[in-house]
Design a protein around this motif. Structure first.
Motif, PDB file in Angstrom:
ATOM      1  N   SER A 137       8.573  13.731  -3.761  1.00  0.00           N
ATOM      2  CA  SER A 137       9.578  14.034  -2.757  1.00  0.00           C
ATOM      3  C   SER A 137      10.902  12.954  -3.109  1.00  0.00           C
ATOM      4  N   TYR A 138      10.492  11.794  -3.527  1.00  0.00           N
ATOM      5  CA  TYR A 138      11.263  10.738  -3.720  1.00  0.00           C
ATOM      6  C   TYR A 138      11.346  10.060  -5.125  1.00  0.00           C
ATOM      7  N   GLY A 149       1.019  -1.203  -0.002  1.00  0.00           N
ATOM      8  CA  GLY A 149      -0.041  -0.049  -0.064  1.00  0.00           C
ATOM      9  C   GLY A 149       1.009   1.205  -0.112  1.00  0.00           C
ATOM     10  N   GLY A 150       0.118   2.500  -0.547  1.00  0.00           N
ATOM     11  CA  GLY A 150       0.944   3.651  -0.265  1.00  0.00           C
ATOM     12  C   GLY A 150       2.093   3.788  -1.521  1.00  0.00           C
ATOM     13  N   ARG A 151       3.313   3.898  -0.565  1.00  0.00           N
ATOM     14  CA  ARG A 151       4.328   4.125  -1.604  1.00  0.00           C
ATOM     15  C   ARG A 151       5.036   2.547  -2.112  1.00  0.00           C
ATOM     16  N   LEU A 152       4.926   2.667  -3.748  1.00  0.00           N
ATOM     17  CA  LEU A 152       5.109   1.550  -4.324  1.00  0.00           C
ATOM     18  C   LEU A 152       6.817   1.169  -4.584  1.00  0.00           C
ATOM     19  N   ASP A 153       7.709   2.130  -4.036  1.00  0.00           N
ATOM     20  CA  ASP A 153       9.028   1.751  -4.104  1.00  0.00           C
ATOM     21  C   ASP A 153       9.129   1.094  -2.831  1.00  0.00           C
ATOM     22  N   THR A 188       7.589   9.115  -6.157  1.00  0.00           N
ATOM     23  CA  THR A 188       6.806   8.993  -5.012  1.00  0.00           C
ATOM     24  C   THR A 188       6.762   9.746  -3.782  1.00  0.00           C
ATOM     25  N   LYS A 189       5.654   9.700  -3.040  1.00  0.00           N
ATOM     26  CA  LYS A 189       5.571  10.524  -1.929  1.00  0.00           C
ATOM     27  C   LYS A 189       4.986   9.981  -0.752  1.00  0.00           C
ATOM     28  N   ASP A 190       5.174  10.568   0.424  1.00  0.00           N
ATOM     29  CA  ASP A 190       4.303  10.171   1.486  1.00  0.00           C
ATOM     30  C   ASP A 190       2.927  10.547   1.693  1.00  0.00           C
ATOM     31  N   LYS A 191       2.077  10.031   2.356  1.00  0.00           N
ATOM     32  CA  LYS A 191       0.855  10.769   2.531  1.00  0.00           C
ATOM     33  C   LYS A 191       0.717  10.954   3.945  1.00  0.00           C
ATOM     34  N   SER A 232      13.710   5.590  -2.242  1.00  0.00           N
ATOM     35  CA  SER A 232      13.919   6.792  -1.567  1.00  0.00           C
ATOM     36  C   SER A 232      15.250   7.434  -2.045  1.00  0.00           C
ATOM     37  N   ASN A 233      15.363   7.461  -3.199  1.00  0.00           N
ATOM     38  CA  ASN A 233      16.488   8.405  -3.957  1.00  0.00           C
ATOM     39  C   ASN A 233      15.763   9.638  -4.047  1.00  0.00           C
ATOM     40  N   GLU A 234      16.451  10.695  -4.205  1.00  0.00           N
ATOM     41  CA  GLU A 234      16.113  12.267  -4.165  1.00  0.00           C
ATOM     42  C   GLU A 234      16.887  12.789  -5.342  1.00  0.00           C
ATOM     43  N   PHE A 235      16.500  13.761  -6.023  1.00  0.00           N
ATOM     44  CA  PHE A 235      16.816  15.038  -6.739  1.00  0.00           C
ATOM     45  C   PHE A 235      17.403  15.788  -5.897  1.00  0.00           C
TER      46      PHE A 235
END
Lengths: 229, 229
Positions: B161-162, A110-114, B219-222, B196-199
């Motif tokens: 974010s990610y 659920g939520g973030r697929l990564d 992807t992002k957190d909710k 969770s990599n980032e720009f």
């Protein structure tokens, strides 16, 4: 038989409705309770102490971290710039340090697929691959089991309507027998999923394959109707 | 540039909040609207006509099927005992018959994980593999893009974010540069996801690899907080 339950940081909206009861029962039987990342806070909110908490906890406020520390018997701090995710580290500590025989994992989906795919793919890599048959991912609509090469018997649908069967890696001579849709000597170098297979009455489904990692997803539909307005 | 939108049968609870507006705008631009399975009914509930509806429709009641037939310009009936799922058939019709250049897919995620993995793994197999760079899966928290071997530039985080980067198949000499976490010449015979990599500010991320299929998950957190009681 050393049983453990793990609560990862995935959204509670897809947890099984009776998760709290499952965890309370697990405690009574002295099964172990592990958590990673935001799962540690969720456990505390459920009023359940953790035998093990894993995380870099960098997303928590200092008062939240204090709560986690107070609520957990064993804490493993992971490094923010890291090779392992919090959930991978939890899995390694569970199987290598605690030597659990069976690990039921909640909050992996659920939520973030990564996050979901990290959890799923972790068990096709060393060193966790050898433990893949001892782990199970569980949410409101799905149970995911992993299989090493050989012959396996899936005895019942476990209360789910369908079972998706497939391979997370290349696979050799994959066979499905006893199911509504059978499969003969399927080989592929890439992942494949055959969705919506079904048990025939009380007949077990057998799968067999020579190389790779297979999965079974016991699954069911949820809300048939929606009000979109 | 022929653009199309597809609504599959996944749960509306994980759709982007503005999906209806996105589809209405698409209609104004005369982009195509496709749907499969329960997605056909959802479209009708949203008050949007389908240019193409695909499904075996065996889970629909006869009055629901009539609604779908009335609401769709082109209907393709799939066979219940079949090799292709409804969504795979939709993808094939979209790229092979309608020859769309770009397909944005909603309702591919959430709920049943056998459905999600079928959708994801379809694009590592022939004949859809060659179209993988033209498709995008979108839900409330994630955008999934696919890449064929070569060098690719990811220009911005697109408001997420990610970014999770990884390979759905074996991969050779996978490199990530310009990101918070870099990767050099990674090779693997099995799927891997680096979450969770980032720009870094406005700097683009570059990926390159020689064999296999890679994915990016923006992807992002909710909800950070939950009330579990």
């Amino acid at each position: 038989m050393k049983r453990a339950y793990a609560l990862l940081g995935g959204p509670h909206s897809v947890w099984p409705a009776d998760l709290k009861e499952q965890l309370k029962k697990a405690l009574q039987k002295q099964d172990l309770i592990f958590a990673s990342d935001r799962g540690c806070l969720y456990l505390q909110e459920l009023g359940i102490k953790a035998d093990l908490a894993v995380g870099d906890f960098d997303s928590l406020k200092s008062n939240e971290l204090k709560i986690v520390e107070k609520n957990s018997a064993d804490i493993r701090y992971s490094h923010p710039v890291k090779d392992l995710t919090d959930s991978e580290q939890l899995f390694r500590v569970a199987f290598e340090d605690y030597q659990v025989d069976q690990l039921k994992v909640f909050g992996a989906t659920g939520g973030r697929l990564d996050h979901f795919l990290v959890n799923l793919f972790t068990f096709v890599h060393e060193p966790l691959k050898r433990f893949c048959q001892q782990v199970e991912f569980i949410d409101q609509q799905n149970i995911i089991d992993f299989y090493l090469p050989g012959r396996h018997v899936l005895k019942t649908n476990r209360g789910y309507s369908y079972v998706g069967l497939g391979n997370l890696t290349g696979i050799k001579n994959f066979q499905i027998t006893g199911a509504r849709y059978e499969l003969k000597d399927y080989s592929s170098e890439v992942p494949t999923l055959f969705s919506s297979n079904e048990f025939i009455k009380d007949q077990p489904i057998q799968i067999a394959f020579e190389e790779g990692i297979a999965i079974a997803i016991f699954t069911k539909d949820k809300n048939r109707f929606a009000n979109l307005n």
